[in-house]
Design an enzyme around this catalytic site. Structure first.
Site, PDB file in Angstrom:
ATOM      1  N   ALA A 245       0.842  -1.211   0.000  1.00  0.00           N
ATOM      2  CA  ALA A 245       0.000   0.000   0.000  1.00  0.00           C
ATOM      3  C   ALA A 245       0.863   1.241   0.000  1.00  0.00           C
ATOM      4  O   ALA A 245       1.969   1.250   0.540  1.00  0.00           O
ATOM      5  CB  ALA A 245      -0.900   0.017   1.230  1.00  0.00           C
ATOM      6  N   ASP A 246       0.320   2.277  -0.620  1.00  0.00           N
ATOM      7  CA  ASP A 246       0.969   3.592  -0.578  1.00  0.00           C
ATOM      8  C   ASP A 246       0.285   4.514   0.414  1.00  0.00           C
ATOM      9  O   ASP A 246       0.895   5.448   0.928  1.00  0.00           O
ATOM     10  CB  ASP A 246       0.983   4.224  -1.966  1.00  0.00           C
ATOM     11  CG  ASP A 246       1.965   3.467  -2.839  1.00  0.00           C
ATOM     12  OD1 ASP A 246       1.579   2.426  -3.409  1.00  0.00           O
ATOM     13  OD2 ASP A 246       3.135   3.877  -2.882  1.00  0.00           O
ATOM     14  N   ARG A 247      -1.006   4.270   0.645  1.00  0.00           N
ATOM     15  CA  ARG A 247      -1.738   5.039   1.658  1.00  0.00           C
ATOM     16  C   ARG A 247      -3.033   4.288   1.970  1.00  0.00           C
ATOM     17  O   ARG A 247      -3.768   3.903   1.069  1.00  0.00           O
ATOM     18  CB  ARG A 247      -2.068   6.436   1.109  1.00  0.00           C
ATOM     19  CG  ARG A 247      -2.593   7.405   2.120  1.00  0.00           C
ATOM     20  CD  ARG A 247      -2.946   8.759   1.473  1.00  0.00           C
ATOM     21  NE  ARG A 247      -1.827   9.492   0.928  1.00  0.00           N
ATOM     22  CZ  ARG A 247      -1.416  10.690   1.348  1.00  0.00           C
ATOM     23  NH1 ARG A 247      -2.026  11.282   2.361  1.00  0.00           N
ATOM     24  NH2 ARG A 247      -0.420  11.323   0.743  1.00  0.00           N
TER      25      ARG A 247
END
Ligand code: MRU
Length: 359
Positions: A245-247
């Site tokens: 995940a990036d955010r």
């Protein structure tokens, strides 16, 4: 030997140029925050945790043996300004922005402490950046452990087949990896029957980087094109899909590499549990839903050219979003963190409890 994307010793930072992998292994010297911003922007280093670590260490290197700032009142705003500048290199991953907020507040608090010296402030900032490198590996090992425990409990201890997307391994972190850390932990226990990785067009993080790591670690693995996921799930008895995940925002909606959303939809159709693996620093409770996340759009050349060779019709319009948002409702397995595996609905409260206990 484990792959090392980031080589650091006090005053010296070198990063493996990920644009050249898998055919060439060349390190680039990063001497200051300007260099840090450039290697992040060009994606010579990429992956949410690695972006934050390299960004912060680039500034730590710039400040080592640097006598330019004579007072605390001079150094503190300089650090805050450079951190904010580093955040602008890539907007979607939250880790650099989280590090910038945390470190800025630390130096601002230190700056108003009576008797604080410029040398102490500089030293403390550098040490905090260096600690990120060490902490990230420990965090990733816990993610791997909790993810492997959970998947093996689900499979009643039978070896599993896992599909992953993009690159979330040693190259995207300080080491070990997040989603790929789960794959690695399963392999260490002799329970990784087959790992599958997507090509991950257009930048090919899967075929260039994840496949490279899997081969390097001698993990049984198969590469598929992004368009083959549905038939893979239909025919190959996949136990789970695990991505990074990036955010991740308050309601569990998750920004990750473009193509993640369609994998989650396919997983739902085939009743395959879908997991996101990430450190707690990837959680952004300030946003309530995925609709608020800014999605980075990148140059069309990433789609139309491969290693400088034109592969698309000249003159075609392109749209190149680098990430998509997977709604929480499709993250059916849960979110694997360094504190355990949580459902998207519980994530915010459980992480708040764990972080309170840790501090
Ligand atoms: O554009 P990238 O290569 O930086 O995107 C990377 C991803 O989307 C990863 O899945 C994510 O950053 C997690 S890396 C541990």
């Amino acid at each position: 030997m484990a792959l090392s994307a980031i080589k650091y010793s006090r005053g010296k930072l070198d990063i493996l140029d990920q644009l050249l992998l898998p055919t060439q292994s060349e390190y680039i010297s990063v001497k200051n925050s300007e260099d840090g911003w450039n290697v992040i922007k060009k994606m010579q280093v990429r992956g949410a945790p690695a972006i934050a670590i390299v960004g912060c260490l680039s500034l730590a290197v710039e400040l080592t043996d640097n006598g330019e700032h004579n007072t605390v009142g001079d150094l503190s705003p300089f650090i805050c300004d450079r951190l904010q500048y580093l955040v602008t290199a890539r907007p979607t991953a939250v880790n650099m922005s989280e590090a910038s907020k945390r470190l800025s507040s630390l130096v601002k608090d230190m700056a108003v402490e009576p008797g604080q010296t410029v040398d102490d402030l500089r030293e403390r900032f550098i040490k905090e950046c260096e600690d990120m490198l060490v902490k990230d590996i420990a965090v990733n090992k816990n993610i791997g452990k909790y993810g492997a425990d959970h998947l093996l409990a689900m499979s009643k201890n039978k070896a599993v087949k896992v599909l992953t997307h993009c690159n979330t391994g040693s190259l995207a972190t300080a080491g070990y990896g997040t989603a790929l850390g789960v794959v690695r932990a399963l392999h260490e226990r002799g329970k990784m029957s087959q790992a599958y990785c997507t090509e991950t067009r257009p930048y090919n993080q899967g075929s260039r980087l994840t496949a490279y790591e899997l081969v390097h670690e001698k993990i049984p693995a198969t590469l598929i094109c992004d368009s083959m996921a549905a038939i893979l799930l239909e025919q190959h008895d996949i136990s789970a899909i695990v991505v990074g995940a990036d955010r991740v925002v308050a309601n569990g909606d998750t920004a990750n590499k473009i193509g993640t959303y369609q994998l989650a939809l396919v997983a739902k159709h085939h009743n395959v549990p879908f997991y996101v693996a990430c450190p707690s620093t990837t959680f952004d409770p300030t946003l309530t839903s995925g609709k608020e996340i800014k999605i980075e759009e990148r140059a069309s050349e990433e789609m139309t050219r491969v290693k400088g060779v034109q592969v698309a019709a000249l003159g075609i319009n392109c749209w190149n979003p680098a990430f998509d948002i997977t709604p929480a409702s499709l993250i059916t397995g849960g979110i694997i963190t360094e504190f355990g595996v949580f459902s998207t609905g519980d994530l915010k409260a459980r992480l708040a409890d764990c972080l309170k206990t840790e501090n």
